[in-house]
Design a protein around this motif. Structure first.
Motif, PDB file in Angstrom:
ATOM      1  N   ASN A  37      32.625  38.229 -38.313  1.00  0.00           N
ATOM      2  CA  ASN A  37      33.298  39.421 -38.534  1.00  0.00           C
ATOM      3  C   ASN A  37      32.282  40.389 -38.985  1.00  0.00           C
ATOM      4  N   VAL A  38      31.072  40.551 -38.638  1.00  0.00           N
ATOM      5  CA  VAL A  38      30.098  41.499 -39.183  1.00  0.00           C
ATOM      6  C   VAL A  38      29.623  41.901 -38.005  1.00  0.00           C
ATOM      7  N   LEU A  39      29.543  43.497 -37.688  1.00  0.00           N
ATOM      8  CA  LEU A  39      28.985  44.114 -36.469  1.00  0.00           C
ATOM      9  C   LEU A  39      27.380  44.420 -36.827  1.00  0.00           C
ATOM     10  N   VAL A  40      26.445  43.867 -36.492  1.00  0.00           N
ATOM     11  CA  VAL A  40      25.043  44.199 -36.689  1.00  0.00           C
ATOM     12  C   VAL A  40      24.505  45.281 -35.905  1.00  0.00           C
ATOM     13  N   GLY A  41      24.480  46.438 -36.358  1.00  0.00           N
ATOM     14  CA  GLY A  41      24.038  47.556 -35.452  1.00  0.00           C
ATOM     15  C   GLY A  41      23.524  48.842 -36.151  1.00  0.00           C
ATOM     16  N   GLN A  91      21.368  55.133 -38.605  1.00  0.00           N
ATOM     17  CA  GLN A  91      21.188  54.117 -39.811  1.00  0.00           C
ATOM     18  C   GLN A  91      21.437  52.845 -39.437  1.00  0.00           C
ATOM     19  N   PRO A  92      20.725  51.754 -39.840  1.00  0.00           N
ATOM     20  CA  PRO A  92      20.861  50.534 -39.448  1.00  0.00           C
ATOM     21  C   PRO A  92      22.111  49.689 -40.493  1.00  0.00           C
ATOM     22  N   ALA A  93      22.964  49.104 -40.083  1.00  0.00           N
ATOM     23  CA  ALA A  93      24.081  48.725 -40.616  1.00  0.00           C
ATOM     24  C   ALA A  93      24.750  47.491 -40.496  1.00  0.00           C
ATOM     25  N   LEU A  94      25.432  46.905 -41.410  1.00  0.00           N
ATOM     26  CA  LEU A  94      26.275  45.635 -41.356  1.00  0.00           C
ATOM     27  C   LEU A  94      27.699  46.315 -41.438  1.00  0.00           C
ATOM     28  N   VAL A  95      28.470  46.476 -40.520  1.00  0.00           N
ATOM     29  CA  VAL A  95      29.822  46.870 -40.472  1.00  0.00           C
ATOM     30  C   VAL A  95      30.809  45.547 -40.770  1.00  0.00           C
ATOM     31  N   VAL A  96      31.513  45.326 -41.774  1.00  0.00           N
ATOM     32  CA  VAL A  96      32.274  44.532 -41.922  1.00  0.00           C
ATOM     33  C   VAL A  96      33.635  44.660 -41.435  1.00  0.00           C
ATOM     34  N   PHE A  97      34.207  43.766 -40.428  1.00  0.00           N
ATOM     35  CA  PHE A  97      35.425  43.932 -39.854  1.00  0.00           C
ATOM     36  C   PHE A  97      36.407  42.954 -40.312  1.00  0.00           C
ATOM     37  N   GLU A 112      42.284  40.858 -40.384  1.00  0.00           N
ATOM     38  CA  GLU A 112      43.810  40.974 -41.088  1.00  0.00           C
ATOM     39  C   GLU A 112      44.525  42.349 -40.963  1.00  0.00           C
ATOM     40  N   ASP A 113      43.536  43.450 -41.097  1.00  0.00           N
ATOM     41  CA  ASP A 113      44.045  44.729 -41.012  1.00  0.00           C
ATOM     42  C   ASP A 113      43.346  45.676 -40.107  1.00  0.00           C
ATOM     43  N   GLY A 114      42.180  45.187 -39.547  1.00  0.00           N
ATOM     44  CA  GLY A 114      41.393  45.849 -38.480  1.00  0.00           C
ATOM     45  C   GLY A 114      40.485  46.805 -39.264  1.00  0.00           C
ATOM     46  N   VAL A 115      40.469  47.064 -40.617  1.00  0.00           N
ATOM     47  CA  VAL A 115      39.583  47.918 -41.130  1.00  0.00           C
ATOM     48  C   VAL A 115      38.175  47.566 -41.168  1.00  0.00           C
ATOM     49  N   MET A 116      37.238  48.558 -40.742  1.00  0.00           N
ATOM     50  CA  MET A 116      35.946  48.459 -40.756  1.00  0.00           C
ATOM     51  C   MET A 116      35.268  48.915 -41.893  1.00  0.00           C
ATOM     52  N   THR A 117      34.314  48.400 -42.588  1.00  0.00           N
ATOM     53  CA  THR A 117      33.683  49.037 -43.791  1.00  0.00           C
ATOM     54  C   THR A 117      32.163  48.944 -43.711  1.00  0.00           C
ATOM     55  N   ALA A 118      31.125  49.681 -44.301  1.00  0.00           N
ATOM     56  CA  ALA A 118      29.906  49.554 -44.267  1.00  0.00           C
ATOM     57  C   ALA A 118      29.219  50.362 -45.527  1.00  0.00           C
ATOM     58  N   LEU A 119      28.277  49.835 -46.007  1.00  0.00           N
ATOM     59  CA  LEU A 119      27.669  50.792 -47.161  1.00  0.00           C
ATOM     60  C   LEU A 119      26.309  51.245 -46.744  1.00  0.00           C
ATOM     61  N   ALA A 136      24.301  44.172 -46.098  1.00  0.00           N
ATOM     62  CA  ALA A 136      24.695  42.652 -46.306  1.00  0.00           C
ATOM     63  C   ALA A 136      25.398  42.413 -47.670  1.00  0.00           C
ATOM     64  N   GLN A 137      25.135  42.946 -48.733  1.00  0.00           N
ATOM     65  CA  GLN A 137      25.690  42.593 -49.714  1.00  0.00           C
ATOM     66  C   GLN A 137      27.003  42.862 -49.841  1.00  0.00           C
ATOM     67  N   VAL A 138      27.393  43.876 -49.107  1.00  0.00           N
ATOM     68  CA  VAL A 138      29.019  44.325 -49.078  1.00  0.00           C
ATOM     69  C   VAL A 138      29.703  43.326 -48.082  1.00  0.00           C
ATOM     70  N   ALA A 139      29.125  42.511 -47.200  1.00  0.00           N
ATOM     71  CA  ALA A 139      29.629  41.513 -46.413  1.00  0.00           C
ATOM     72  C   ALA A 139      29.925  40.349 -47.301  1.00  0.00           C
TER      73      ALA A 139
END
Length: 296
Positions: free
Chosen positions: A47-51, A68-74, A77-84, A140-143
């Protein structure tokens, strides 16, 4: 996943799969993207988009746009995507909350297309693996933190994230803790400290002022620091004195290091003043010297 997402600050993003890669395009928004600009791309590991994510930036020595390189957490349950994100010093982005946090919400979703949530350990492992491959360590710490939400209270998770330097994530946990108990002094302190770490001084002052009646010395310590950051030295010293009155003493606690270091000179002055007051009280409390009195 929905093919249409909306960010509170970022704007509308349209998603589509290209083979194994997820690609997002946007038009306009706060960054003024040209039609069908590719703003997001990457591959999923659980459930983590690496991109990477395209951000616009403001600042005298900042690139107008940067991938920006990112780990986007999907969240399935609600479809929300977040990244720091952590931008370079002096740079800020109008599409990030507090210049660090990105949130994308689905505009519509097909519930049958969403897989059940994986175990928290899988999310944590994926985040650690992605970090080892050179992706954004803060994301990554967010995930990892999101994967552990079920194992700790919002207060405990907020304190852990704040200690790890993830102030944006910590802020969300403290807000959740306060939504459950508005008189949780530890959550008030944590939220105020997180907001100060994110340079959101105005909100930090409001948060900590709201907790003044809870009778906790550390609330007044952090309020003194917030007033100092705001440039109000008189109110800062007043709050610091109140912290002393409630029993606070400098003890080199890691959780108070930022506030204690910034207030160091005022702390020394107030400690000396209070020591003088204690000495004066002892002297005035003695019986008068004279015949038949053994007190010198």
């Amino acid at each position: 996943m929905s093919n249409a997402y909306q960010g509170d600050s970022y704007g509308a993003v349209s998603l589509r799969m290209q083979g194994d890669r997820l690609v997002g395009v946007a038009t306009g928004g706060p960054c003024g993207f040209e039609p069908d600009t590719e703003v997001l791309s990457g591959e999923f590991q659980d459930n983590v988009l690496v991109g990477q994510v395209l951000l616009c930036q403001l600042g005298p020595h900042c690139e107008p746009r940067v991938n920006q390189p990112a780990l986007v957490v999907f969240n399935p349950e609600d479809g929300v995507m977040t990244a720091l994100f952590r931008l370079k010093d002096g740079c800020r982005s109008p599409v990030l909350k507090n210049d660090s946090f990105l949130l994308l919400r689905p505009l519509s979703r097909d519930a049958d297309a969403v897989e059940p949530a994986r175990a928290a350990s899988a999310t944590t492992a994926a985040a650690a693996s992605a970090a080892a491959d050179g992706a954004s360590s803060s994301a990554a710490q967010v995930a990892a933190g999101l994967g552990r939400q079920g194992e700790a209270s919002p207060l405990e998770e907020g304190q852990r994230q704040l200690a790890a330097g993830n102030a944006g994530v910590a802020q969300r946990h403290f807000e959740l803790a306060l939504s459950r108990d508005a008189r949780n002094a530890s959550a008030v302190v944590g939220l105020g400290a997180s907001q100060l770490a994110l340079n959101d001084v105005v909100r930090a002052v409001k948060t900590l002022e709201a907790g003044k009646g809870l009778g906790r010395a550390d609330v007044h310590l952090w309020l003194a620091y917030a007033y100092l950051r705001e440039g109000n030295r008189a109110r800062s010293r007043e709050s610091l004195r109140r912290a002393f009155d409630l029993g606070w003493v400098p003890a080199g606690r890691a959780s108070e290091a930022a506030a204690e270091q910034a207030l160091r000179e005022d702390i020394k002055d107030l400690e000396a003043l209070m020591q003088q007051q204690r000495t004066r009280k002892r002297i005035l409390g003695r019986p008068p010297a004279g015949a038949g009195n053994a007190t010198p």
